[in-house]
Design a protein around this motif. Structure first.
Motif, PDB file in Angstrom:
ATOM      1  N   LEU A   1      70.250   6.560  28.836  1.00 19.85           N
ATOM      2  CA  LEU A   1      70.774   7.005  30.119  1.00 19.85           C
ATOM      3  C   LEU A   1      71.111   5.801  30.996  1.00 19.85           C
ATOM      4  CD1 LEU A   1      71.134   9.563  31.986  1.00 19.85           C
ATOM      5  CD2 LEU A   1      68.780   9.197  32.698  1.00 19.85           C
ATOM      6  N   SER A   2      72.261   5.852  31.679  1.00 17.99           N
ATOM      7  CA  SER A   2      72.597   4.815  32.656  1.00 17.99           C
ATOM      8  C   SER A   2      73.204   5.470  33.884  1.00 17.99           C
ATOM      9  CB  SER A   2      73.566   3.783  32.069  1.00 17.99           C
ATOM     10  OG  SER A   2      74.830   4.353  31.809  1.00 17.99           O
TER      11      SER A   2
ATOM     12  N   LEU B   1      76.182  10.421  35.820  1.00 21.95           N
ATOM     13  CA  LEU B   1      75.330   9.658  34.908  1.00 21.95           C
ATOM     14  C   LEU B   1      76.045   9.567  33.559  1.00 21.95           C
ATOM     15  CD1 LEU B   1      71.852  11.260  35.712  1.00 21.95           C
ATOM     16  CD2 LEU B   1      72.557   8.935  36.264  1.00 21.95           C
TER      17      LEU B   1
ATOM     18  N   ASP C   1      73.065   4.112  38.308  1.00 21.27           N
ATOM     19  CA  ASP C   1      72.187   3.669  39.395  1.00 21.27           C
ATOM     20  C   ASP C   1      72.498   4.339  40.725  1.00 21.27           C
ATOM     21  OD1 ASP C   1      70.876   1.761  37.712  1.00 21.27           O
ATOM     22  OD2 ASP C   1      72.638   0.474  37.898  1.00 21.27           O
TER      23      ASP C   1
ATOM     24  N   THR D   1      69.112  15.349  38.181  1.00 19.00           N
ATOM     25  CA  THR D   1      69.892  15.215  36.948  1.00 19.00           C
ATOM     26  C   THR D   1      69.232  14.222  35.996  1.00 19.00           C
ATOM     27  OG1 THR D   1      71.929  15.683  38.197  1.00 19.00           O
ATOM     28  CG2 THR D   1      72.193  14.755  35.999  1.00 19.00           C
ATOM     29  N   ARG D   2      68.743  13.115  36.543  1.00 15.10           N
ATOM     30  CA  ARG D   2      68.033  12.130  35.709  1.00 15.10           C
ATOM     31  C   ARG D   2      66.805  12.768  35.061  1.00 15.10           C
ATOM     32  NH1 ARG D   2      69.280   6.458  35.987  1.00 15.10           N
ATOM     33  NH2 ARG D   2      67.463   6.276  34.611  1.00 15.10           N
ATOM     34  N   GLN D   3      66.040  13.495  35.869  1.00 15.46           N
ATOM     35  CA  GLN D   3      64.834  14.144  35.337  1.00 15.46           C
ATOM     36  C   GLN D   3      65.181  15.134  34.228  1.00 15.46           C
ATOM     37  OE1 GLN D   3      62.224  15.846  38.371  1.00 15.46           O
ATOM     38  NE2 GLN D   3      62.773  14.213  39.794  1.00 15.46           N
TER      39      GLN D   3
ATOM     40  N   CYS E   1      67.891  15.156  32.346  1.00 16.53           N
ATOM     41  CA  CYS E   1      68.381  14.414  31.176  1.00 16.53           C
ATOM     42  C   CYS E   1      67.208  13.860  30.370  1.00 16.53           C
ATOM     43  CB  CYS E   1      69.299  13.268  31.604  1.00 16.53           C
ATOM     44  SG  CYS E   1      70.955  13.777  32.119  1.00 16.53           S
ATOM     45  N   GLU E   2      66.232  13.297  31.077  1.00 17.13           N
ATOM     46  CA  GLU E   2      65.061  12.737  30.391  1.00 17.13           C
ATOM     47  C   GLU E   2      64.246  13.829  29.707  1.00 17.13           C
ATOM     48  OE1 GLU E   2      63.292  10.745  33.666  1.00 17.13           O
ATOM     49  OE2 GLU E   2      64.621   9.004  33.558  1.00 17.13           O
TER      50      GLU E   2
ATOM     51  N   TYR F   1      71.132  13.570  42.069  1.00 17.35           N
ATOM     52  CA  TYR F   1      71.052  12.417  41.156  1.00 17.35           C
ATOM     53  C   TYR F   1      69.679  12.345  40.493  1.00 17.35           C
ATOM     54  CZ  TYR F   1      70.271   7.463  40.006  1.00 17.35           C
ATOM     55  OH  TYR F   1      69.920   6.294  39.378  1.00 17.35           O
ATOM     56  N   GLU F   2      68.635  12.423  41.312  1.00 18.44           N
ATOM     57  CA  GLU F   2      67.273  12.304  40.767  1.00 18.44           C
ATOM     58  C   GLU F   2      66.941  13.508  39.879  1.00 18.44           C
ATOM     59  OE1 GLU F   2      64.948  11.809  44.291  1.00 18.44           O
ATOM     60  OE2 GLU F   2      65.223   9.625  44.338  1.00 18.44           O
TER      61      GLU F   2
ATOM     62  N   LEU G   1      75.537   9.100  29.302  1.00 19.44           N
ATOM     63  CA  LEU G   1      74.593   9.246  28.195  1.00 19.44           C
ATOM     64  C   LEU G   1      75.195   8.692  26.906  1.00 19.44           C
ATOM     65  CD1 LEU G   1      73.473  12.913  28.922  1.00 19.44           C
ATOM     66  CD2 LEU G   1      72.071  10.885  29.195  1.00 19.44           C
TER      67      LEU G   1
END
Length: 487
Positions: A410-411, A418, A413, A397-399, A401-402, A394-395, A420
């Motif tokens: 991005l959303s 995730l 929690d 993938t967020r990184q 994506c950013e 999760y973390e 987009l």
């Protein structure tokens, strides 16, 4: 004759394969009534198997009445009633003209049948939000199966009860009580996963107004089943902390609704968790307008921080207006098709009869394995490991994506995906077509919207993708999106 036989499966008893081969020849008329069969020794040579294999096959065929033996003469084909091809009534039906509107609608809404096709095995696929089978706790599942079969295998292999396996019902009631749910006046029905439970609940509802409220976007399977059950779906846009209460109030003032379908935790597809304050305000609004709530407990257990919000059903206290749909499919093992409906006792009584009429009962073996696994205390240990692994993904993938998609909102929690959102006018279907050619696929977001919008959105499921492929896949998506935006 007999020259077309060969062993198809080395792991399956050879005598059964021989028996089935001969049964096909008899059924087709290739072996005629009273025709003498080769001796066991001759047949073993013809079929290239052992004589014992033929002896066993002949013995079974004789027991089934398909051949008979004459002492000292050999084995013969018994009389089998069949019609000649000329006398067979050729009943032809145009099923496209016979199927119902329900069936046509089901095909139209079937995204699995009409959706994304993975072009090759090496494709990086972000389409799935199923759990990673590499995490499955196989040893303890096997132990649970053996424990339960040893205790009551004869019971588990017979018919069960429509309401469910009693030990599992009692365990799940305690489980829901730990979530803060008031159990007085409530009962529980076991179903074959979330989808059956949802469909049964919808079929039990009187379509007085023919309309349902939900978040927009929302779970595509829910949209499909709502439409198949004849409901008009009104979606309410979401904010960062859940459904937009102002828009919801406006919708409630405009017309009447039969119920609301809500996914408050790790919402599919946005991943948003409705805040505690908004949950309370939401339930007050539902009580004011007397709208029953179907709550989808999707992914509640996959939280990656210490914060945890109580189910809407727990906020409802002693009220009976919330129907909770639960399942461990996204947390434990989807192959065990077990879900549950927790609701008012009177409603469960109706749902039990519908369940009995439709499928008699959910697989008792599945229920018993799940019960024993939970009873043995393995859920918490498994969840601890699963959260650790999924949190990393999760973390990461967020990184990624950013890093590679900085212009997309991005959303998400927690959970296994995730969401987009690109600028208005961006088309993720075109993006998918380009990325697919490069070996990367994802889920365009418009399939989750109730009003046909959302072509500028996409869902990224990371649960079954390696860390390396997550970065590579999002790098390709990001580069392709930039090229598309420049055109």
């Amino acid at each position: 004759m007999f020259n077309d036989f060969k062993i198809q499966d080395e792991d399956r008893p050879a005598y059964i394969q021989v028996k089935e081969y001969l049964k096909r020849l008899i059924a087709k008329g290739a072996l005629q009534e009273n025709q003498k069969l080769p001796s066991t020794r001759e047949m073993s040579v013809l079929l290239a198997v052992s004589r014992n294999t033929i002896l066993a096959a002949y013995s079974d065929l004789e027991e089934e009445g398909l051949i008979y033996a004459l002492k000292g003469k050999g084995s013969y084909v018994a009389g089998v009633h069949r019609t000649s091809e000329e006398s067979q009534p050729a009943l032809q039906t145009d099923w496209s003209a016979r199927v119902s509107g329900y069936a046509r609608k089901a095909v139209e809404l079937d995204r699995m049948k009409n959706g994304i096709r993975t072009p090759r095995r090496s494709t990086i696929s972000f389409t799935s939000i199923a759990p990673d089978e590499q995490l499955f706790d196989l040893d303890h599942v096997k132990r649970a199966f053996l424990d339960r079969m040893a205790l009551e295998g004869h019971v588990l292999l017979n018919y069960g009860y429509a309401k469910g396996y009693k030990p599992l019902i009692e365990l799940l009631m305690r489980y829901m009580e730990q979530k803060g749910v008031e159990l007085e006046g409530k009962d529980l029905l076991i179903t074959s996963g979330f989808t059956e439970g949802f469909d049964i609940v919808l079929s039990a509802l009187h379509r007085r107004h023919g309309a349902v409220l939900c978040e927009n976007p929302t779970h595509q399977t829910a949209i499909k089943n709502l439409k198949l059950n004849g409901f008009d779906v009104t979606g309410i846009e979401m904010e960062h902390d859940g459904i937009h209460l102002g828009k919801l109030k406006e919708a409630l003032m405009e017309r009447a609704y039969d119920c609301a379908y809500l996914v408050p935790s790790y919402h599919n597809p946005t991943g948003i968790v409705t805040s505690p304050a908004k949950r309370i305000a939401l339930m007050k609004l539902m009580a004011e307008y007397q709208i029953p709530v179907i709550e989808d407990g999707f992914n509640e257990e996959l939280r990656y921080s210490s914060s945890h919000a109580l189910p809407l059903m727990s906020i409802g206290g002693r009220g009976n207006g919330v129907v909770y749909l639960g399942s461990f499919s996204k947390v434990l093992f989807p192959g065990l098709r077990v879900g549950w409906v927790l609701a008012d006792k009177q409603l469960i009584d109706y749902l039990e009869s519908i369940k009995r009429a439709r499928s008699i009962h959910t697989s008792t073996i599945d229920q018993a394995i799940l019960f024993q696994y939970l009873h043995n205390g393995h859920l918490d240990k498994y969840l601890k490991r699963a959260r650790f692994e999924y949190k990393k993904k999760y973390e990461w993938t967020r990184q990624c994506c950013e890093k590679y998609l900085p212009d997309a909102r991005l959303s998400g929690d927690g959970g296994l995906h995730l969401f987009l959102e690109f600028a208005p006018g961006f088309d993720t279907h075109k993006l998918l077509a380009s990325c697919s050619e490069q070996g990367v696929v994802f889920t365009p977001g418009d399939m989750f919207y109730t009003d046909g919008s959302g072509r500028n959105t996409m869902r990224i499921g990371f649960s079954r993708v390696s860390l390396e492929d997550i970065e590579e896949g999002l790098r390709i998506i990001g580069a392709t999106a930039r090229m598309q935006g420049q055109k």
